[in-house]
Scaffold this motif. Structure first.
Motif, PDB file in Angstrom:
ATOM      1  N   GLU A 729       0.829  -1.209   0.000  1.00  0.00           N
ATOM      2  CA  GLU A 729       0.000   0.000   0.000  1.00  0.00           C
ATOM      3  C   GLU A 729       0.865   1.261   0.000  1.00  0.00           C
ATOM      4  O   GLU A 729       0.549   2.243  -0.683  1.00  0.00           O
ATOM      5  N   LEU A 730       1.961   1.251   0.747  1.00  0.00           N
ATOM      6  CA  LEU A 730       2.843   2.408   0.797  1.00  0.00           C
ATOM      7  C   LEU A 730       3.461   2.677  -0.572  1.00  0.00           C
ATOM      8  O   LEU A 730       3.522   3.831  -1.030  1.00  0.00           O
ATOM      9  N   ILE A 731       3.910   1.638  -1.246  1.00  0.00           N
ATOM     10  CA  ILE A 731       4.543   1.814  -2.562  1.00  0.00           C
ATOM     11  C   ILE A 731       3.548   2.410  -3.555  1.00  0.00           C
ATOM     12  O   ILE A 731       3.863   3.350  -4.294  1.00  0.00           O
ATOM     13  N   GLU A 732       2.330   1.874  -3.582  1.00  0.00           N
ATOM     14  CA  GLU A 732       1.328   2.400  -4.526  1.00  0.00           C
ATOM     15  C   GLU A 732       1.000   3.855  -4.221  1.00  0.00           C
ATOM     16  O   GLU A 732       0.926   4.690  -5.136  1.00  0.00           O
ATOM     17  N   ALA A 733       0.824   4.181  -2.937  1.00  0.00           N
ATOM     18  CA  ALA A 733       0.462   5.550  -2.574  1.00  0.00           C
ATOM     19  C   ALA A 733       1.601   6.523  -2.909  1.00  0.00           C
ATOM     20  O   ALA A 733       1.358   7.608  -3.455  1.00  0.00           O
ATOM     21  N   ALA A 734       2.837   6.128  -2.581  1.00  0.00           N
ATOM     22  CA  ALA A 734       3.975   7.020  -2.846  1.00  0.00           C
ATOM     23  C   ALA A 734       4.145   7.255  -4.338  1.00  0.00           C
ATOM     24  O   ALA A 734       4.417   8.387  -4.786  1.00  0.00           O
ATOM     25  N   ALA A 735       3.978   6.194  -5.135  1.00  0.00           N
ATOM     26  CA  ALA A 735       4.104   6.345  -6.582  1.00  0.00           C
ATOM     27  C   ALA A 735       3.031   7.278  -7.130  1.00  0.00           C
ATOM     28  O   ALA A 735       3.299   8.129  -7.988  1.00  0.00           O
ATOM     29  N   ARG A 736       1.805   7.142  -6.638  1.00  0.00           N
ATOM     30  CA  ARG A 736       0.719   7.997  -7.119  1.00  0.00           C
ATOM     31  C   ARG A 736       0.870   9.435  -6.639  1.00  0.00           C
ATOM     32  O   ARG A 736       0.352  10.360  -7.264  1.00  0.00           O
ATOM     33  N   ARG A 768       4.262  -5.942  -9.452  1.00  0.00           N
ATOM     34  CA  ARG A 768       3.303  -4.839  -9.543  1.00  0.00           C
ATOM     35  C   ARG A 768       3.870  -3.579  -8.912  1.00  0.00           C
ATOM     36  O   ARG A 768       3.727  -2.461  -9.435  1.00  0.00           O
ATOM     37  N   SER A 769       4.542  -3.741  -7.758  1.00  0.00           N
ATOM     38  CA  SER A 769       5.106  -2.582  -7.064  1.00  0.00           C
ATOM     39  C   SER A 769       6.282  -1.991  -7.840  1.00  0.00           C
ATOM     40  O   SER A 769       6.425  -0.762  -7.942  1.00  0.00           O
TER      41      SER A 769
END
Length: 930
Positions: A729-736, A768-769
């Motif tokens: 979740e952290l990786i997806e949020a930071a990327a976005r 995915r990350s």
């Protein structure tokens, strides 16, 4: 003892003087029970206020009902399930109609058969089912007098039953001195002193002649209208004494004053009559043959009973009955210490050792004038029998008394330790601490000192879920190393579990890394490595040496789990096995183990393990995309915790609300959980709550909030399971958020795990990350890898989210046609599963590509159903029988049928088979809730 049943009619009428409102409430209760409803009530007030008389009124008025009765007796408070057996004994002819686990639990509790110690809530469910079964024949009224003197096990079970009644045609009415405690939440009827006019009328009815009005008013004022006080304090007083008011003593505590009056009445009796009353008071069974045999040993003749009856204190007929519990108490108190010992000795000598060994042992203990090893040994035997029946409080009382009767300091310390362990299991934590102090005052072996450390750690873990427990368990494990290597290793494993629960809130010297370092140096096992051995070695190595170091041992532990293990040991270690499967990204073993965990907890009646088992299974179903089944388990968990008073954080509900995109519900749960787990020291709850927070906000497209929550969730590296999910979740949020550097550390940890385990789940999450942090063809290739890996797992939510992220990337790459295909796939999957936040995110992206969003056709949710009706309907739809549903929800099968009839009416159907088409989500939940 139901003294009022033997009183003359005039006296019963006198005791009910002025009780029109109370009798009206009881009349309404009877009417409801006759009409097929259930009612529970606590009639409470001070001693002598008329509670027993109201129970008698209820018994007389309950025409057409079967009446079952029990009464608490002070001298019987240490005998496990004694009060419950009083109530249920006449009803046991219907025992064979109960589900097997409930029947076996009740038979074991009552000493009718041997078997595993039954969970007290399973015993409670069995009693609920038994009462419901009896009420099928005709309405049942259960009357429990002097509830405050019930044994602890009976009090807990009967209070549980009272709270769970719904539609059984059963009434349960308690008479008690006070409220709260076990009876908290049960409807109440307060009984107070009579109004002045009624109190004056009662006095006029019982006094032998006229009395001065001022004196009468003084008596009413002094007694506060208490009927027993009005009757007792004027008993035997001549009109001349009362005329001027000089015969009336000043009153202190009312029950004490009444008892003092009774003590004076007893003191006026012949010596042999006093002794006979003392014998009867010391024996709670009311068995006249037993009382007279003991009396004969003391040289008491048959003519000793008449003066007691003449004084209206007690009757010796087919049963021995005291006119009031205070009369019994006064009779018992009237004996000197020496006479009391003689009375108990006589009762012990005439109590059958084969038929009633526990009561005999207790009498012998009360008769002991000095330490007595023979009596202490009998008490130990009684404790073992009580513990086997689930009477933990009784076992603790027997062991505590055994310790005080033990002369040898070492033996006394050992018995104090055993008593402390029983007190912990019974929930008497302060008493356990006192017994540990008693044990510590004697000479202890290294093994016993280790037991002290373990118990102190247990107390810390139970009362705070963290704090000092891991450190204390470490201390005990080290002390056990030279004594018992296997027990030492088991204690190290317990320390690891305690440290995992405590997480970031563990005290100094007890965090996960410190415990893991110590556990890594544990002595080698004496036998071939088993699953628990490998769990310890693998978990310690993975934390101490690095993630990859623990994988081989942990993988073997999961494959071998259950081999050569008892059901009890499996249950004890299953929580750690499940989170190990999550940490290894092994969805196959997570599926197998979580399903077995739940099945074992249900089959064995291990209700203390059931909340964790339901949580582990609910999370598996959430990740598999079966939100309907997960919701059913979450609702069941709420029923369990409500019924049993459990305090586990709502981990399943957090994940469910987050995936559903329920912003208000999830936010409220997150806030409440953070406050609760912080207060209790359950640090793992912080990570779970923040993971749910991050997941919710990623679904809603609020990436800054998701990133902040993800950072908080991953701030403590050693949360073994939920931290893994939080990394994603952290990786997806930071990327976005356009801050890929914030995700670098999280991605490195995720890549380490994927490389070590090589599972499709881990490889899919890593690909995915990494795609989120990559550009161009590399990103596209990684998204396709993630979809391929997730497609080989049962993790449908992760697969759908991979399609979503790939579609979003394709749209930014201006490949609109390809993007529409991926986004439509993602939306359809997420929408069908009910993962609403991410489904709406996919819908927004799909519209942006020019695609059309087709919302699925959802059957009506039938808002007319209550939450409980909907839950029962889903379980019935999924093939559970009424008894199975009742067991899951802690209600009777009859209540289930009552709710199903209402469900059928509201849904416009006539049978269970029609529930498939009448309810949404009909296809998904069956395996999950089984």
């Amino acid at each position: 003892m139901h003294a009022s049943a033997d009183l003359p009619g005039w006296r019963r009428a006198a005791e009910l003087t002025g009780r029109r409102a109370e009798c009206g409430a009881l009349d309404r209760l009877i009417g409801a029970v006759r009409a097929g409803e259930s009612r529970a009530l606590v009639v409470h007030g001070e001693a002598g206020v008329g509670k027993t008389a109201l129970l008698e009124y209820l018994a007389v008025q309950a025409l057409g009902c079967r009446v079952a009765r029990a009464a608490g007796v002070q001298s019987e408070m240490e005998l496990a399930y004694a009060g419950l057996h009083q109530l249920c004994a006449p009803l046991l002819d219907r025992l064979g109609h109960l589900p097997a686990p409930q029947r076996d639990a009740l038979r074991t509790a009552f000493g009718m058969s041997t078997g595993p110690t039954p969970d007290r809530f399973l015993v409670g469910l069995a009693v609920l089912s038994l009462l419901s079964e009896v009420a099928e024949q005709r309405p049942l009224m259960c009357l429990i007098d002097d509830q405050q003197w019930l044994d602890h096990a009976s009090a807990q079970v009967l209070a549980f039953v009272a709270r769970q009644l719904e539609a059984e045609s059963v009434g349960v009415v308690f008479a008690a001195r006070g409220v709260g405690g076990d009876l908290a939440g049960v409807p109440e009827l307060a009984v107070e002193g009579l109004r002045e006019a009624d109190a004056r009328a009662l006095l006029d009815a019982v006094l032998p002649g006229p009395i001065d009005a001022r004196v009468r008013d003084q008596i009413v004022f002094e007694t506060r209208g208490n009927p027993l006080a009005l009757l007792e304090l004027t008993r035997g007083a001549a009109p001349s004494e009362l005329a001027g008011g000089f015969g009336l003593p000043g009153l202190g505590a009312l029950s004490g004053s009444i008892e003092e009056k009774l003590l004076r009445a007893i003191a006026a009796l012949p010596e042999q009559t006093r002794l006979l009353l003392q014998v009867a008071a010391a024996d709670p069974s009311g068995d006249p043959a037993l009382v007279w045999r003991a009396a004969a040993r003391l040289g008491i003749g048959a003519d000793a009973a008449a003066p007691a009856a003449d004084a209206d204190l007690a009757e010796f007929g087919t049963r021995v009955r005291f006119r009031h519990p205070l009369a019994r108490s006064a009779a018992y108190r009237s004996a000197s210490a020496r006479v009391g010992q003689q009375v108990h000795r006589a009762l012990a000598e005439v109590t059958d050792q084969e038929l009633d060994p526990d009561r005999r042992a207790w009498h012998r203990a009360q008769a002991a004038v000095m330490p007595d090893e023979d009596v202490a040994g009998e008490l130990e035997d009684s404790a073992a029998r009580a513990q086997a029946r689930g009477g933990l409080a009784a076992a603790a009382a027997f062991l505590e008394r055994a310790a005080t009767l033990t002369l040898d300091p070492a033996e006394r310390a050992g018995r104090a330790l055993a008593a402390a362990q029983a007190k912990i299991q019974a929930g008497a934590f302060d008493a356990a601490r006192d017994l540990l102090a008693m044990a510590a005052s004697g000479p202890l072996s290294d093994s016993q000192q280790a037991q002290v450390d373990v118990m102190r750690a247990q107390l810390a873990f139970i009362t705070s879920r963290g704090g000092e427990a891991p450190k204390l368990l470490l201390k005990a494990a080290r002390r056990l190393e030279p004594i018992d290597a296997d027990l030492s290793r088991a204690t190290y494993l317990d320390a690891l579990v305690a440290a995992i629960f405590a997480g970031r809130l563990a005290g100094p010297g007890g965090n996960v890394l410190e415990v893991a370092r110590a556990a890594a140096a544990a002595p080698p096992p004496r036998h071939a490595p088993s699953a628990p051995v490998l769990l310890l070695d693998g978990t310690a190595a993975g934390l101490h040496e690095g993630y990859a170091a623990g994988v081989p041992a942990l993988r073997t532990a999961l494959s071998d789990f259950g081999d050569g293990m008892s059901a009890e040991e499996e249950l004890r270690r299953m929580y750690l096995a499940c989170i190990t499967a999550m940490r290894l990204w092994d969805d196959d073993h997570w599926e197998l183990l979580s399903a077995r965990y739940l099945r074992l907890a249900r089959e064995t009646g291990a209700l203390s393990e059931l909340p964790l088992a339901l949580t582990a299974r609910a999370h598996m179903l959430l990740f598999a995309g079966d939100l309907t089944a997960a919701a059913s388990l979450t609702e069941e968990l709420q029923a369990v915790t409500h019924a049993t008073g459990g305090v586990l954080a709502p981990y399943g509900a957090l994940g469910l609300a987050a995936l559903r995109g329920d912003e208000a519900g999830a936010s409220a749960l997150v806030d409440a959980t953070l406050e609760d787990v912080t207060r209790r020291g359950e640090g793992v709850g912080i990570t779970f709550a923040e993971w749910a927070n991050a997941t919710l906000n990623n679904g809603l497209g609020r990436y800054d909030k998701a990133m902040a929550a993800g950072r908080r969730a991953t701030a403590y590296d050693e949360d073994l399971a939920s931290m893994c999910w939080s990394l994603v979740e952290l990786i997806e949020a930071a990327a976005r958020c356009g801050k890929p550097q914030a995700a670098t550390g999280a991605h490195d940890r995720l890549a380490e795990m994927a490389g070590a385990t090589g599972t499709d789940w881990a490889l899919g999450a890593q690909a995915r990350s990494q795609a989120l942090l990559s550009e161009g063809d590399t990103a596209g290739r990684l998204y396709l890898e993630a979809i391929a890996h997730f497609g080989k797992t049962r993790l449908r939510v992760d697969l759908a989210r991979a399609h979503l992220l790939y579609g979003e990337w394709l749209r930014r790459e201006r490949r609109r046609t390809d993007a529409r295909e991926q986004l439509r796939t993602a939306h359809n999957m997420l929408d069908v599963m009910g993962v609403a936040g991410f489904a709406e995110r996919a819908a927004r992206e799909l519209r942006a590509t020019g695609g059309t969003v087709h919302q699925r056709t959802t059957p009506a949710r039938h808002e007319g159903l209550t939450a409980q009706e909907a839950q029962i309907a889903r379980m019935a739809r999924d093939g559970l029988s009424n008894p199975e549903i009742g067991t899951r929800l802690f209600i009777s099968a009859r209540t289930v049928q009552y709710h199903l009839r209402k469900v059928f009416t509201k849904l416009g159907i006539t049978s269970r088979s029609q529930l498939d088409r009448a309810l949404p989500g009909a296809a998904g939940a069956r395996e999950g809730v089984r």
